[in-house]
Design an enzyme around this catalytic site. Sequence first.
Site, PDB file in Angstrom:
ATOM      1  N   GLU A 120      40.205  47.631  43.357  1.00 12.69           N
ATOM      2  CA  GLU A 120      39.788  48.692  41.760  1.00 12.69           C
ATOM      3  C   GLU A 120      39.424  49.070  40.584  1.00 12.69           C
ATOM      4  OE1 GLU A 120      40.963  52.607  44.507  1.00 12.69           O
ATOM      5  OE2 GLU A 120      42.728  52.203  43.813  1.00 12.69           O
ATOM      6  N   GLU A 140      44.557  49.503  50.853  1.00 10.06           N
ATOM      7  CA  GLU A 140      45.284  51.179  51.277  1.00 10.06           C
ATOM      8  C   GLU A 140      45.775  51.545  52.365  1.00 10.06           C
ATOM      9  OE1 GLU A 140      44.936  50.464  46.856  1.00 10.06           O
ATOM     10  OE2 GLU A 140      43.971  49.879  48.993  1.00 10.06           O
TER      11      GLU A 140
END
Length: 266
Positions: A120, A140
Site C-alpha cells: 500500500e 488483507e
Amino acid sequence: MGGTEHLDIQREGATLVLTLNRPEAKNALSLPMLVGLYDGWVEADADDSIRSIVFTGAGDSFCAGMDLKALAGKDTGGEQYRDRLTADPDLHWKAMLRHHRPRKPVIAAVEGYCVAGGTEMLQGTDIRVAGESATFGLFEVKRGLFPIGGSTVRLQRQIPRTHALEMLLTGRPYTAREAAGIGLIGHVVPDGTALAKALEIAELVNACGPLAVEAVKASVYETAQMTETEGLAAELERGWPVFATADAKEGARAFAEKRPPVYKRA
C-alpha cells in the site's frame, strides 16, 4: 535530521534516504516507525537542498505491513509517541503516503517482503526498484480484512484493473517479475542492489532542474483524473511559469556551453 528507533534518516548528497529499521519484525509498521516516517516526508519537503527521496527497508525486507500491537504503543517503546498521534490522528495515513504526497520524487528500493501495508505504501511512491527475490501482495482479504491504505482506489489507476482486482481479491503473493509485468514496479535488479539502483536513479533526478522536476511531478498527479482538455489547460498553468525561472535560463546556458548546469531553485 530526525528519525526514531524504527526509522533511520540519512543524507546521500541531495537525496534523503528513509529506511524502515525493524528488521527483526520484517519492518512491520510500528508507531515509532510511522512518526519517524512522517517527519522524514516533512523534512524533505521543507529542505530545498533535498531534491529526491529514497524509501527502503533494513535487513531482508521492505515492509510486511502493519503491526497492530506496536501501533497501540505496546512492547516497542511506542508509548512515548502517543501524544503525536493524539495531536494528529491522521499522522499514520500521512506517514503511509495515503494522505500526503511529498513534492520531491520518491524512489522505492525494495528487497524481500513488500506486502499488505508495504504494497500500500509502495503505491504512494513515484519510481520503484525491486530485488529479484522481492515479494508483493495485498493479503488483507485472506485475513478477513480490508486494504484500507488506499489500494482499492490507487491500484486500479496504476495497473490494469483486471490485475488490480486479482491482487486485491485473491490475496496471493506476486514475484518481482510478475509485479514488473503488470506495471507495479519499474526495475528488477539482482538481490541486494535495489538501494544502489534507486540511488543511481536519484542522482539522475538530482541533476535536473529542481523547480522543473517538482512542477512535472505535480502536473502528472494533478491531471491524472482530468479530461484531456482540462489536463492540457492545467499543465500549461503549472508548466509555463517554469520557463521564466533562473533555473530555466541556467539550463539553456549550460546546454549551449556544454557544461553541467548549476541550479539554484530560482
